[in-house]
Design an enzyme around this catalytic site. Sequence first.
Site, PDB file in Angstrom:
ATOM      1  N   SER A  70      -5.437   3.722   5.191  1.00 13.14           N
ATOM      2  CA  SER A  70      -5.001   3.020   3.983  1.00 13.14           C
ATOM      3  C   SER A  70      -6.178   2.416   3.229  1.00 13.14           C
ATOM      4  O   SER A  70      -6.121   1.287   2.757  1.00 13.14           O
ATOM      5  CB  SER A  70      -3.977   1.922   4.332  1.00 13.14           C
ATOM      6  OG  SER A  70      -3.242   1.540   3.205  1.00 13.14           O
ATOM      7  N   LYS A 124      -0.013   3.995  -2.535  1.00 14.96           N
ATOM      8  CA  LYS A 124      -0.958   5.099  -2.367  1.00 14.96           C
ATOM      9  C   LYS A 124      -0.254   6.441  -2.213  1.00 14.96           C
ATOM     10  O   LYS A 124      -0.887   7.497  -2.344  1.00 14.96           O
ATOM     11  CB  LYS A 124      -1.887   4.814  -1.182  1.00 14.96           C
ATOM     12  CG  LYS A 124      -2.832   3.656  -1.471  1.00 14.96           C
ATOM     13  CD  LYS A 124      -3.517   3.128  -0.235  1.00 14.96           C
ATOM     14  CE  LYS A 124      -4.276   1.838  -0.561  1.00 14.96           C
ATOM     15  NZ  LYS A 124      -4.670   1.092   0.641  1.00 14.96           N
ATOM     16  N   LYS A 165       3.793   6.519   5.318  1.00 11.75           N
ATOM     17  CA  LYS A 165       2.818   5.532   4.850  1.00 11.75           C
ATOM     18  C   LYS A 165       3.283   4.100   5.099  1.00 11.75           C
ATOM     19  O   LYS A 165       4.441   3.764   4.874  1.00 11.75           O
ATOM     20  CB  LYS A 165       2.563   5.715   3.338  1.00 11.75           C
ATOM     21  CG  LYS A 165       1.474   4.818   2.766  1.00 11.75           C
ATOM     22  CD  LYS A 165       0.095   5.261   3.216  1.00 11.75           C
ATOM     23  CE  LYS A 165      -0.988   4.242   2.875  1.00 11.75           C
ATOM     24  NZ  LYS A 165      -0.980   3.060   3.759  1.00 11.75           N
ATOM     25  N   SER A 225       0.789  -1.229   0.000  1.00 13.66           N
ATOM     26  CA  SER A 225       0.000   0.000   0.000  1.00 13.66           C
ATOM     27  C   SER A 225       0.821   1.280   0.000  1.00 13.66           C
ATOM     28  O   SER A 225       0.244   2.375  -0.040  1.00 13.66           O
ATOM     29  CB  SER A 225      -0.938   0.003   1.217  1.00 13.66           C
ATOM     30  OG  SER A 225      -2.048   0.818   0.977  1.00 13.66           O
TER      31      SER A 225
END
Length: 307
Positions: A130, A72, A244, A69
């Site tokens: 997320s 993103k 992140k 992820s």
Amino acid sequence: MNASSLTRRRTAVTAAVSGTVLALSALVAHAMPFGHPAPDVEAKGVMLLDEKGRSVYAKDAGTPRPMASTAKIMVASVVLSTEGVDLERKVQVRQRYRDYVTEHHASTADLQTGDKVTVRQLLYASLLPSGADAAYALADTFGTGATGAERTRSFVAKMNAKARELRLRETTYKTFDGHGKDTSTPAELAKLARHAMENATFRKVVRTKKYKGDAPAANGRTRTYTWTNTNQLLGAYDGAIGIKTGTTARAGKCLVFAATRGDKTFVGALMDSGDRFTDAAKILNHGFGDDDGDVEIPELPAEGENG
């Protein structure tokens, strides 16, 4: 070979060896600032960059791996670099965004079908919990085409075009949320993070521990959304400012992270770690010259994959 030729050859060899030793010495010195030894971390790939983009610590940083992820980050970067982007534009949540989460067992922002959320809220929903549903909504909104499938393919193409623009040659996006064969390297994720952090909106979002905001609900009332950041460095590590997480079975646990203390800022990325937050703290301590600090940061359970 006469004596003169032999002497010249020995001189050339000695110079070459001396140059190699000096070069290696410089690399070692650069990798170990302040005379501190390199930290022992579980992550299979690591890169830490200083405020000028110089490598401070690296471990197998050029090997492409599944990025999960952390993809993103690029979703947000593409949206925020869109000319004339309106962060207050309202986007209606489609059922297919929720169905995608169910199909892929993905992490979710629990967006409710029919609600109208702003692009700004979708950035929070993508980067804090997320939410794959939120990333889907952004791809569907900022891609081009007559159908949802065409628009998401278009958006992923924009992600790859942005990667080429930033000269991320080992980074490839197959999806908008990183659940597929999306790959990058620690070095390129750290480079992308430095680029993303140049945007004030992005910086504000990723340093937020918890977001709470209202949106018009499908039933005509107001729904309040609350999203908590999956990056557990925030509030636990002195100076942490983002950015992140990412987790899948293929990628393991990944983390792109940043911290500032005084006039020093470090941005890093680690991939496939069994203890990503403690690893990140150790790596940052190494950069700040604080190798003796307490670095144990327990990881809380996450909901779904790709968080």
